[in-house]
Write a protein that holds these residues in place. Structure first.
Motif, short mmCIF file in Angstrom:
data_model
loop_
_atom_site.label_atom_id
_atom_site.label_comp_id
_atom_site.label_asym_id
_atom_site.label_seq_id
_atom_site.Cartn_x
_atom_site.Cartn_y
_atom_site.Cartn_z
N SER A 164 0.80 -1.23 0.00
CA SER A 164 0.00 0.00 0.00
C SER A 164 0.83 1.27 0.00
O SER A 164 0.40 2.28 -0.54
N VAL A 165 2.01 1.25 0.60
CA VAL A 165 2.72 2.50 0.84
C VAL A 165 3.12 3.20 -0.47
O VAL A 165 3.24 4.42 -0.52
N GLU A 166 3.29 2.42 -1.54
CA GLU A 166 3.62 3.02 -2.83
C GLU A 166 2.69 2.48 -3.92
O GLU A 166 2.99 2.61 -5.10
N ASP A 167 1.57 1.89 -3.51
CA ASP A 167 0.64 1.31 -4.46
C ASP A 167 1.40 0.35 -5.39
O ASP A 167 1.23 0.37 -6.60
N GLY A 168 2.25 -0.45 -4.79
CA GLY A 168 3.14 -1.32 -5.56
C GLY A 168 2.49 -2.65 -5.88
O GLY A 168 1.72 -3.20 -5.10
N ARG A 169 2.76 -3.14 -7.09
CA ARG A 169 2.25 -4.44 -7.52
C ARG A 169 3.39 -5.24 -8.12
O ARG A 169 4.23 -4.68 -8.82
N PHE A 170 3.42 -6.51 -7.85
CA PHE A 170 4.37 -7.34 -8.58
C PHE A 170 3.73 -8.67 -8.93
O PHE A 170 2.78 -9.13 -8.28
N GLY A 171 4.23 -9.25 -10.00
CA GLY A 171 3.81 -10.57 -10.41
C GLY A 171 5.02 -11.33 -10.90
O GLY A 171 5.94 -10.73 -11.45
N SER A 172 5.04 -12.62 -10.66
CA SER A 172 6.16 -13.40 -11.17
C SER A 172 5.70 -14.79 -11.54
O SER A 172 4.73 -15.32 -10.98
#
Ligand SMILES: [Cu+2]
Length: 709
Positions: A164-172
């Protein structure tokens, strides 16, 4: 003690790592009888959406991170950082494209694809690589496993995460297929985030990031022969580095490597390894932030736009042969690598005639044979003795510039001519030595005593930065530097004393070290009046007060301290793990003073509850105030702080793991001493003022989901 010990650690679960499933259930003391050297610390990725591999170092005793941006973490070990720490990624000594270390070796690695990050505690083994004056780290990427004879297997893992703090998303995604003799694998990752928040809704600008990566490879094994081919590509897009004068526009390129090993018989083994790397990189001071405003007529009110295009091409070869000798094994080897650098500064907006050859035609080649013997001296004494010869050859081409204002042109012309007329071809030759002894005091207690002599030749920036600029491999102190072609190389004399106590429910491993570094390289006020005048003029044009230009120089220094790892298991389901780091860095000549960017006393403790697939952890991190700061570049003191993190995960059935947690629970504002100062100007009502320390992220709620099969 024949069994080798290392600690495998992780914040929480990372189920996309099936191979590590046993070890990733939080800090675990793993007894192995593999080839890992005692005292090697191995960290595995976790579920908290860590953006770069360097973040893993925050859990390694003695290690820390100099951070210039979300993807730009420079490894620090016991007060040494940058190219003083030898980092290998799958065997390759990866070179940076950026002259300001925007792409340090660990920054290329998407955390979900890392199998492990190993750090040799204490004196780095001779065999771990060249220029290991500040230690050695080794990242290993996931590559799949061969199947058992007669079988065929497919494996895979997929992971998604949000923070949430940087609206970060990752996928792998990682997929592999193998039989007994062949394996193939392929993987991809994507990570994106916006400027991170602190103290409510304040933001660190610019700190957004964007990175995609891709890996593919093939492996073959038969009758003791093993062969592998691998390609890893990275495509980093617009990514902030608020501690540096520019931000990343892109970093693109890849690493290709091939390895071959042959287990000749039970006691003889040979290996060969080759890598090739090619990276392109651009950065600017106007795509993600506002360019500085010119104050002097006739340009007053206009902006000073700067863009930098940098490239690196590198490659290397590692050869080893291992055979029995006496009561141990002798490894004979050769490491060699070459790198070629260039970096061009332009102004594509206002002044297309302007350019500066920041670095041009620069190469740095290393050739180094070595020998290392390790084995038993008697029932209780083990020894590791190493010797390495290293030859470093570097040079730089003629430089030029155009389009500077007339006053600056006079000074820059003089510097250019000085540089172009100088003999720039430089050779360094020296010998590294290690002698490490381990004594088994009892079945659960070892003592280690080590001595070493280690060397580092000057970096290309330290030698060949011909015009005062901030291209300093990420020092991020806001100072203009100038290189010194005739720099001497660093030689460290190192001593180490460590205890390793691993009882049934308890482990306690403190280590003390002392390093004396002859000809330690650091900036000192330059006596080059032309460089000083040019720097003053360029700063005045954008309304900045003059600062003393620092010239890379040889001083003498000492670093000493203690790092501790410890833990206690209360019951099958409750344990505590803790670490403590202390290092002091001082200049020992010329009136003393402190070294720059040394982490203050810091530590962490984590209480972990684990039961039937459920895990909960409470983590506390503390950093003391740092008031022992460098004076030569006006380093600022940093107040101390502590942070609390809470982590939860649940594995409802084999392979599926859900993770969530809250980092910096109390959303307090604090500053890491190694995090740099904001270099960003021209922002209306900034949340971080230019020149102020960059705050750490505020409260972060994260969630991850991963499945492996
Ligand atoms: Cu850069």
């Amino acid at each position: 003690l024949n069994k080798k010990i290392h600690i495998a650690v992780s914040l929480a679960l990372y189920a996309s790592l099936p191979a590590l499933a046993e070890q990733t259930q939080l800090p675990t003391l793993v007894i192995e009888d593999n080839t890992t050297r005692p005292g090697t610390f191995s960290a595995a990725p976790d579920a908290s959406g860590l953006k770069d591999a360097a973040s893993l170092l925050n859990r390694v005793p003695g290690a820390n991170v100099n951070r210039s941006g979300p993807l730009t973490g420079i490894a620090q070990y016991r007060g040494m950082y940058g190219n003083r720490v030898n980092i290998s990624v799958d065997g390759a000594s990866i070179k940076e494209a950026g002259p300001n270390s925007m792409d340090p070796p660990l920054s290329h690695l998407a955390t979900p694809l890392i199998e492990s990050l190993q750090v040799h505690r204490g004196i780095a083994p001779i065999s771990s690589g060249m220029e290991s004056i500040g230690g050695s780290m080794k990242a290993t990427m996931k590559k799949g496993e061969f199947a058992d004879p007669g079988e065929y297997t497919t494996n895979g893992s997929a992971a998604l995460g949000y923070s949430s703090v940087e609206d970060g998303r990752f996928g792998s995604l990682f997929l592999s297929g193998a039989n007994e003799h062949h394996k193939i694998y392929i993987s991809g990752t994507s990570e994106k985030g916006r400027d991170y928040k602190f103290k409510g809704d304040k933001k660190v600008f610019p700190s957004r990031y964007d990175r995609d990566s891709f890996t593919g490879g093939y492996g073959y094994q038969r009758d003791g022969h093993e062969f592998g081919l691998n390609y890893s590509g990275v495509d980093t897009g617009h990514t902030g580095t608020p501690a540096l004068p520019m931000d990343i526009l892109f970093i693109r390129g890849g690493l290709a490597n091939a390895d071959y090993s042959w287990q000749i018989d039970a006691e003889h083994k040979m290996s060969a390894y080759f890598f090739y790397q090619n990276m392109r990189h651009e950065m600017s001071n106007f795509h993600m932030r506002n360019a500085p405003t010119l104050v002097a007529d006739p340009m007053a009110g206009k902006k000073r736009y700067r863009k930098n295009h940098a490239e690196v091409e590198g490659g290397g070869l590692n050869l080893t042969y291992t055979m029995p000798l006496g009561s141990g094994d002798l490894m004979l080897g050769f490491n060699g690598d070459q790198s070629y650098h260039r970096s061009l500064i332009t102004d594509p907006i206002m002044n297309s005639a302007f350019f500066i050859n920041n670095f041009k035609g620069v190469y740095r080649d290393r050739y180094s044979p070595f020998a290392e013997w390790s084995g038993k001296l008697d029932d209780r004494w083990n020894a590791e003795l190493g010797v390495r010869y290293m030859h470093v050859d570097s040079n730089a081409g003629n430089v030029d510039f155009n389009g500077l204002p007339s006053m600056a042109t006079v000074a820059a012309t003089r510097l250019r001519n000085q540089f172009n007329n100088a003999k720039r071809s430089k050779q360094v030759d020296d010998v590294d030595l290690t002698a490490i002894f381990r004594y088994e005091l009892s079945s659960d207690m070892d003592i280690e005593i080590g001595f070493a002599r280690k060397n580092r030749a000057p970096s290309y920036q330290e030698r060949y930065l011909w015009i005062p600029l901030e291209s300093t491999a990420g020092l991020a102190d806001g100072r203009n530097y100038i290189g010194n072609i005739d720099l001497g190389h660093e030689t460290a004399y190192q001593a180490e004393l460590g205890f390793d106590w691993h009882g049934g429910d308890i482990y306690f491993a403190p280590r003390a070290f002392y390093h004396y570094v002859h000809d330690y390289i650091q900036g000192l006020p330059t006596s080059n009046q032309t460089a000083q005048m040019l720097s003053n003029g360029m700063r005045a044009m954008v309304g900045q007060a003059p600062t003393t230009v620092l010239e890379f120089s040889n001083i003498n220094a000492q670093l000493y301290g203690v790092d501790v790892e410890a833990g206690y298991t209360f019951t099958d389901w409750l344990r505590i793990d803790a670490g403590l780091n202390y290092v002091r860095g001082e200049r020992t000549d010329g009136g003393g003073g402190n070294l720059y960017r040394i982490a203050p006393l810091n530590g962490r403790a984590q209480l972990t509850f684990e039961h039937s697939g459920f895990m909960a952890a409470l983590e506390g991190i503390f950093y003391a105030r740092q008031n022992q700061v460098a004076t030569y570049n006006n380093e600022k003191e940093t107040p101390g702080y502590s942070i609390m993190n809470v982590r939860l995960s649940y594995e409802p059935f084999d392979g599926l793991v859900m993770g969530t947690g809250v980092e910096n629970v109390f959303d307090t504002e604090h500053f890491n001493h190694l995090g740099g100062y904001s270099r960003v100007s021209n922002v209306t009502s900034p949340d971080v003022t230019r020149g102020g320390r960059i705050p750490l992220p505020g409260r972060n709620v994260y969630a991850t989901l991963s499945y492996s099969w």
